[in-house]
Design a protein around this motif. Structure first.
Motif, PDB file in Angstrom:
ATOM      1  N   SER A   1      -3.505  11.058  -6.401  1.00 40.48           N
ATOM      2  CA  SER A   1      -4.432  10.261  -5.609  1.00 40.48           C
ATOM      3  C   SER A   1      -5.242  11.192  -4.716  1.00 40.48           C
ATOM      4  O   SER A   1      -4.950  12.373  -4.601  1.00 40.48           O
ATOM      5  CB  SER A   1      -3.681   9.230  -4.752  1.00 40.48           C
ATOM      6  OG  SER A   1      -3.017   9.869  -3.670  1.00 40.48           O
ATOM      7  N   SER A   2      -6.255  10.641  -4.081  1.00 46.38           N
ATOM      8  CA  SER A   2      -7.089  11.415  -3.167  1.00 46.38           C
ATOM      9  C   SER A   2      -6.576  11.363  -1.736  1.00 46.38           C
ATOM     10  O   SER A   2      -7.178  11.945  -0.840  1.00 46.38           O
ATOM     11  CB  SER A   2      -8.534  10.890  -3.217  1.00 46.38           C
ATOM     12  OG  SER A   2      -8.566   9.515  -2.836  1.00 46.38           O
ATOM     13  N   LYS A   3      -5.462  10.706  -1.540  1.00 44.00           N
ATOM     14  CA  LYS A   3      -4.914  10.538  -0.193  1.00 44.00           C
ATOM     15  C   LYS A   3      -4.410  11.861   0.363  1.00 44.00           C
ATOM     16  O   LYS A   3      -3.715  12.621  -0.315  1.00 44.00           O
ATOM     17  CB  LYS A   3      -3.775   9.517  -0.227  1.00 44.00           C
ATOM     18  CG  LYS A   3      -3.101   9.287   1.114  1.00 44.00           C
ATOM     19  CD  LYS A   3      -1.988   8.269   0.971  1.00 44.00           C
ATOM     20  CE  LYS A   3      -1.237   8.065   2.274  1.00 44.00           C
ATOM     21  NZ  LYS A   3      -0.145   7.073   2.128  1.00 44.00           N
TER      22      LYS A   3
ATOM     23  N   ASN B   1      -2.681   9.005   8.453  1.00 41.11           N
ATOM     24  CA  ASN B   1      -2.623   8.448   7.104  1.00 41.11           C
ATOM     25  C   ASN B   1      -1.190   8.282   6.618  1.00 41.11           C
ATOM     26  O   ASN B   1      -0.928   8.268   5.411  1.00 41.11           O
ATOM     27  CB  ASN B   1      -3.409   9.305   6.106  1.00 41.11           C
ATOM     28  CG  ASN B   1      -4.197   8.476   5.126  1.00 41.11           C
ATOM     29  OD1 ASN B   1      -4.310   7.258   5.275  1.00 41.11           O
ATOM     30  ND2 ASN B   1      -4.746   9.113   4.112  1.00 41.11           N
TER      31      ASN B   1
ATOM     32  N   LYS C   1       0.854  -1.169   0.000  1.00 42.84           N
ATOM     33  CA  LYS C   1       0.000   0.000   0.000  1.00 42.84           C
ATOM     34  C   LYS C   1       0.895   1.226   0.000  1.00 42.84           C
ATOM     35  O   LYS C   1       2.084   1.141   0.319  1.00 42.84           O
ATOM     36  CB  LYS C   1      -0.939   0.027   1.203  1.00 42.84           C
ATOM     37  CG  LYS C   1      -0.258   0.091   2.555  1.00 42.84           C
ATOM     38  CD  LYS C   1      -1.300   0.148   3.666  1.00 42.84           C
ATOM     39  CE  LYS C   1      -0.624   0.216   5.039  1.00 42.84           C
ATOM     40  NZ  LYS C   1      -1.632   0.301   6.129  1.00 42.84           N
ATOM     41  N   ASP C   2       0.324   2.348  -0.363  1.00 41.13           N
ATOM     42  CA  ASP C   2       1.084   3.599  -0.411  1.00 41.13           C
ATOM     43  C   ASP C   2       1.309   4.086   1.007  1.00 41.13           C
ATOM     44  O   ASP C   2       0.365   4.441   1.715  1.00 41.13           O
ATOM     45  CB  ASP C   2       0.307   4.636  -1.226  1.00 41.13           C
ATOM     46  CG  ASP C   2       1.020   5.975  -1.245  1.00 41.13           C
ATOM     47  OD1 ASP C   2       2.254   5.991  -1.104  1.00 41.13           O
ATOM     48  OD2 ASP C   2       0.340   7.000  -1.392  1.00 41.13           O
TER      49      ASP C   2
ATOM     50  N   VAL D   1      -2.364  13.312   3.817  1.00 42.25           N
ATOM     51  CA  VAL D   1      -1.594  13.003   5.026  1.00 42.25           C
ATOM     52  C   VAL D   1      -1.502  14.275   5.861  1.00 42.25           C
ATOM     53  O   VAL D   1      -1.287  15.366   5.325  1.00 42.25           O
ATOM     54  CB  VAL D   1      -0.189  12.495   4.656  1.00 42.25           C
ATOM     55  CG1 VAL D   1       0.642  12.223   5.908  1.00 42.25           C
ATOM     56  CG2 VAL D   1      -0.280  11.252   3.779  1.00 42.25           C
TER      57      VAL D   1
ATOM     58  N   THR E   1       3.265   6.879   3.272  1.00 45.37           N
ATOM     59  CA  THR E   1       3.978   8.158   3.246  1.00 45.37           C
ATOM     60  C   THR E   1       4.712   8.345   4.572  1.00 45.37           C
ATOM     61  O   THR E   1       4.137   8.167   5.648  1.00 45.37           O
ATOM     62  CB  THR E   1       2.995   9.321   3.027  1.00 45.37           C
ATOM     63  OG1 THR E   1       2.275   9.096   1.814  1.00 45.37           O
ATOM     64  CG2 THR E   1       3.741  10.636   2.931  1.00 45.37           C
TER      65      THR E   1
END
Length: 342
Positions: free
Chosen positions: A139-141, A296, A29-30, A143, A32
């Motif tokens: 992406s919609s992520k 996140n 998974k991504d 942090v 960060t």
């Protein structure tokens, strides 16, 4: 099961660079990785943002040498400023190469060709909270993390104009008022001196020695304004000089002044260091981090503050003891009258 190798690089409260490798076994998974310490005493703020990487067909050591594997291509990094829960300002951070900013990466298995950091030179308000927001255009992520800012504080002793006594067998006092939002404290004393060849006494070289007094003095509260007093044994000063200055019968030295460097770390940084220390001694060479305050993501977002008192004189009896005392006379320092004892 696939392995994700995460590089964590964080900036310590005492102005040092540290890095720790963690081996995390998990589905891809991504992830960060964020490290930043806001410092209202500095003229620029830097935040480091890395990414975890995974490729089942390529050696992790090979990937580690590719900067594209460590950094995101398109990030939007900003600091939101809050007071009393209300958003009052947003600071946009720009992407810079840390190597060009004076923050070179240590050599190792990870690529140091580029060292991307995110920077702002906007002045921080010590009465505000700051929330870091990291958005990825691909992406919609989002942090994020939030921290208080450590406030300036008052050093009571030493003070300019009051010479410090370091006579053997005695001690001297350092005290200051605790900083609001500060949790742990460090102190380093810098001893300045000059050195010249006996055959050419006018060709003096400026030198200094850093004497670390403490690195993790913990205050019980972070509300600030409490007086903190620490006693420093003078004998340790002479022991430090004997250990740091080599004997050389062909030189003559002259003691200069002292600088006192105070550093303060935020509560999140204190917790991070406590967890890291607790993990030391474990038999596993690669361990998963147990503390993060990044939503996140993983890492640390906190604050620090540095304060210096420059140019503190050493009183004459101490200069005479340094020059002529049984412990340090072999170092060939001049006494308070400018004379030698050898």
């Amino acid at each position: 099961m696939l392995k994700v190798i995460i590089l964590i690089s964080f900036i310590c409260v005492f102005n040092l660079s540290c890095s720790t490798d963690f081996n995390v076994t998990a589905p891809w998974k991504d992830i960060t990785i964020v490290y930043g310490l806001l410092d209202a005493s500095d003229t620029a703020q830097y935040v480091k943002v890395n990414k975890a990487f995974l490729d089942p067909t390529t050696s992790a050591l090979t990937i580690a040498q590719n900067p594209d594997s460590l950094y995101y291509a398109d990030l939007n990094v900003s600091l939101e400023e809050y007071q009393n829960g209300n958003l009052i300002n947003t600071l946009q951070l720009i992407k810079v190469d840390g190597n060009s900013e004076g923050y070179s990466k240590d050599p190792g298995i990870f690529s140091n060709a580029l060292n991307y950091l995110y920077k702002t030179t906007q002045t921080l308000n010590q009465n505000s909270q700051y929330k870091i927001i990291i958005g990825n255009e691909n992406s919609s992520k989002v942090v994020s993390s939030i921290t208080e800012v450590i406030n300036d504080f008052r050093v009571i002793r030493p003070s300019v104009g009051q010479p410090v006594s370091l006579l053997p067998g005695f001690a001297f006092i350092v005290d200051w008022q605790s900083a609001e939002n500060g949790k742990n404290y460090g102190l380093t004393i810098r001893f300045h001196y000059t050195e010249a060849q006996v055959s050419n006494p006018d060709a003096k070289q400026d030198k200094f020695i850093d004497w670390i007094i403490f690195t993790n003095e913990v205050e019980q509260t972070t509300e600030g304004g409490h007086e903190i007093t620490r006693t420093i044994q003078s004998n340790d000063f002479y022991a430090k000089l004997l250990n740091a200055i080599p004997f050389d019968g062909n030189v003559i030295r002259e003691a200069g002044k002292l600088d006192f460097f105070f550093s303060v770390g935020g509560e999140e940084l204190y917790t991070f260091n406590q967890v890291t220390q607790a993990q030391q001694g474990l038999t596993s060479g690669q361990i998963e981090p147990q503390y993060t305050n990044i939503d996140n993501g993983l890492g640390l977002f906190s604050s620090r503050f540095n304060k210096a008192v420059y140019g503190i004189q050493i009183e004459n009896k101490t200069l005479d003891s340094l020059a002529c005392g049984s412990q340090t006379h072999t170092l060939h320092f001049k006494n308070s009258a400018g004379l030698t004892c050898f």
